[in-house]
Design a protein around this motif. Structure first.
Motif, short mmCIF file in Angstrom:
data_model
loop_
_atom_site.label_atom_id
_atom_site.label_comp_id
_atom_site.label_asym_id
_atom_site.label_seq_id
_atom_site.Cartn_x
_atom_site.Cartn_y
_atom_site.Cartn_z
N GLU A 1 25.09 45.04 3.42
CA GLU A 1 24.47 46.24 3.65
C GLU A 1 23.56 46.37 4.71
O GLU A 1 23.35 46.98 5.45
CB GLU A 1 24.20 46.73 2.26
N THR A 2 22.62 45.28 4.66
CA THR A 2 21.45 45.43 5.45
C THR A 2 21.52 44.72 6.80
O THR A 2 20.90 44.71 7.81
CB THR A 2 20.25 44.46 4.93
N GLY A 3 22.64 43.78 6.72
CA GLY A 3 22.84 42.79 8.12
C GLY A 3 21.98 41.72 8.18
O GLY A 3 22.11 40.81 9.07
N TYR A 4 21.11 41.49 7.22
CA TYR A 4 20.41 40.15 7.21
C TYR A 4 20.33 39.66 5.68
O TYR A 4 20.48 40.51 4.80
CB TYR A 4 19.13 40.23 7.65
N ALA A 5 19.90 38.24 5.64
CA ALA A 5 19.82 37.82 4.05
C ALA A 5 18.49 37.24 4.00
O ALA A 5 17.80 36.91 5.02
CB ALA A 5 20.56 36.57 3.95
N THR A 6 18.10 37.22 2.82
CA THR A 6 16.34 36.54 2.51
C THR A 6 16.76 35.53 1.42
O THR A 6 17.67 35.41 0.69
CB THR A 6 15.74 37.79 1.94
N LEU B 1 7.99 29.15 -0.10
CA LEU B 1 8.64 29.31 1.18
C LEU B 1 9.70 30.57 1.26
O LEU B 1 10.42 30.67 0.27
CB LEU B 1 9.44 28.19 1.47
N CYS B 2 9.61 31.43 2.15
CA CYS B 2 10.45 32.64 2.14
C CYS B 2 11.20 32.33 3.73
O CYS B 2 10.66 32.11 4.82
CB CYS B 2 9.62 33.82 2.10
N ALA B 3 12.49 33.17 3.77
CA ALA B 3 13.00 33.05 4.92
C ALA B 3 13.95 34.47 5.08
O ALA B 3 14.33 35.04 3.86
CB ALA B 3 13.82 31.65 5.17
N VAL B 4 14.31 34.51 6.43
CA VAL B 4 15.20 35.90 6.52
C VAL B 4 16.25 35.33 7.77
O VAL B 4 15.71 34.75 8.57
CB VAL B 4 14.22 37.01 7.15
N ALA B 5 17.28 35.64 7.59
CA ALA B 5 18.36 35.14 8.54
C ALA B 5 19.54 36.04 8.89
O ALA B 5 19.89 36.99 7.97
CB ALA B 5 19.14 33.75 7.97
N ALA B 6 20.22 35.93 9.71
CA ALA B 6 21.25 36.67 10.29
C ALA B 6 22.33 35.96 10.89
O ALA B 6 21.92 34.61 11.49
CB ALA B 6 20.87 37.83 11.40
N ALA B 7 23.56 36.20 10.84
CA ALA B 7 24.85 35.54 11.22
C ALA B 7 24.98 35.71 12.59
O ALA B 7 24.52 36.85 13.02
CB ALA B 7 26.31 35.71 10.72
N VAL B 8 25.31 34.58 13.43
CA VAL B 8 25.60 34.85 15.06
C VAL B 8 27.01 35.03 15.00
O VAL B 8 27.72 34.07 14.79
CB VAL B 8 24.72 33.59 15.76
N ILE C 1 10.75 41.24 10.18
CA ILE C 1 11.47 39.94 10.73
C ILE C 1 13.09 40.17 10.62
O ILE C 1 13.47 39.66 11.56
CB ILE C 1 10.87 38.68 9.59
N GLY C 2 13.46 40.93 9.64
CA GLY C 2 15.27 41.14 9.51
C GLY C 2 15.54 41.72 10.73
O GLY C 2 16.42 41.30 11.50
N ARG C 3 14.88 42.75 11.24
CA ARG C 3 15.11 43.42 12.64
C ARG C 3 15.42 42.38 13.85
O ARG C 3 16.13 42.29 14.54
CB ARG C 3 14.32 44.51 12.86
N ALA C 4 14.07 41.70 13.71
CA ALA C 4 14.08 40.65 15.03
C ALA C 4 14.99 39.66 14.99
O ALA C 4 15.69 39.22 15.79
CB ALA C 4 12.82 40.13 14.76
N VAL C 5 15.43 39.14 13.74
CA VAL C 5 16.46 38.09 13.44
C VAL C 5 17.75 38.68 13.93
O VAL C 5 18.41 38.16 14.53
CB VAL C 5 16.26 37.51 12.19
N VAL C 6 17.94 39.93 13.57
CA VAL C 6 19.56 40.44 13.75
C VAL C 6 19.51 40.81 15.32
O VAL C 6 20.57 40.37 15.84
CB VAL C 6 19.47 41.89 13.05
#
Length: 252
Positions: free
Chosen positions: A188-193, A202-209, A236-241
């Motif tokens: 739904e969001t396009g990114y994972a946390t 530690l926290c992270a945000v990621a998106a598939a390439v 950060i999600g928008r930047a990663v996507v």
């Protein structure tokens, strides 16, 4: 230019021709394959399902068309080579660090684990360290969830045959059902946390390439201390996507 085989094997030649059709179109229909190869629709269907069984193709449940499968993507990644992938990703990672002021990594999925293959450290005094070469449970990482979200339920259950998942902190999902619910949010969001699921604090945000065919090849992730990352998750999600889309265009 391709050189004609002296003693061609028809079944292999037909399989190769089907896969090469993907150079012109990301979606193959049974009728298109039958027309291209000059065979009956039933024969074309058997060829496609055979390639699907080896995960060289996958069928879209909505359109019934066939596109590249994950093993075909892995083959392409192997041909490109990890060193070439890292070289393409490096400037994207550097920009991602510049945009977020946090550490950025490039990861791939191996079975049910993620592998860090490249990274650029953030400028902050207290920051996430580079983890090149490190492996971890995919269900407890942002990059892992971003890549697992690309799979359908059948593939997920093949990779996670038991209902109980092991690894990660107490905050990680530890059941297959909970993971499936988490992956729906990722779609739904396009990114994972990853909110302290792999390591406390530690926290992270990621998106598939995804490549030109829409197949996920790897993932980009930004990570840092929870107190800085959590309030900025959406930004950060928008930047990663955006970074994942840029890297995907470089791989096409």
């Amino acid at each position: 230019m391709a050189v004609p085989a002296a003693y061609p094997v028809e079944s292999i030649d037909n399989a190769a021709r089907i896969l090469l059709m993907l150079l012109d179109t990301p979606a193959l229909r049974v009728s298109d394959v039958a027309s291209e190869l000059g065979v009956a629709r039933s024969t074309a269907h058997r060829m496609l399902t055979t390639l699907q069984a080896r995960d060289l193709l996958r069928q879209d449940p909505a359109t019934k068309a066939y596109g590249p499968g994950s093993n075909l993507a892995k083959l392409g990644l192997a041909v490109i080579g990890a060193s070439d992938l890292r070289a393409e990703a490096r400037p994207v990672l550097e920009k991602l660090v510049s945009d977020t002021a946090e550490t950025a990594h490039l990861l791939v999925l191996k079975g049910t684990e993620t592998v860090f293959i490249e990274g650029v450290e953030g400028p902050q005094v207290i920051r996430a360290a580079l983890r090149t070469g490190h492996r971890g449970p995919a269900h407890a990482s942002a990059a892992g969830k971003a890549l697992l979200a690309e799979f359908d339920q059948e593939e997920l259950r093949r990779r996670f045959p038991t209902a109980r998942l092991r690894g990660g902190t107490a905050r990680a999902v530890h059941s297959r059902r909970a993971l499936e619910a988490e992956l729906e949010k990722v779609r739904e969001t396009g990114y994972a946390t990853n909110i302290e699921e792999s390591e406390p604090g530690l926290c992270a945000v990621a998106a598939a390439v995804r490549d030109r065919y829409g197949v996920a090849q790897c993932a980009l992730a930004v990570s840092g201390p929870a107190e800085r990352v959590v309030p900025q998750i959406e930004a950060i999600g928008r930047a990663v996507v955006a970074a994942a889309q840029e890297l995907g265009s470089r791989l096409s």
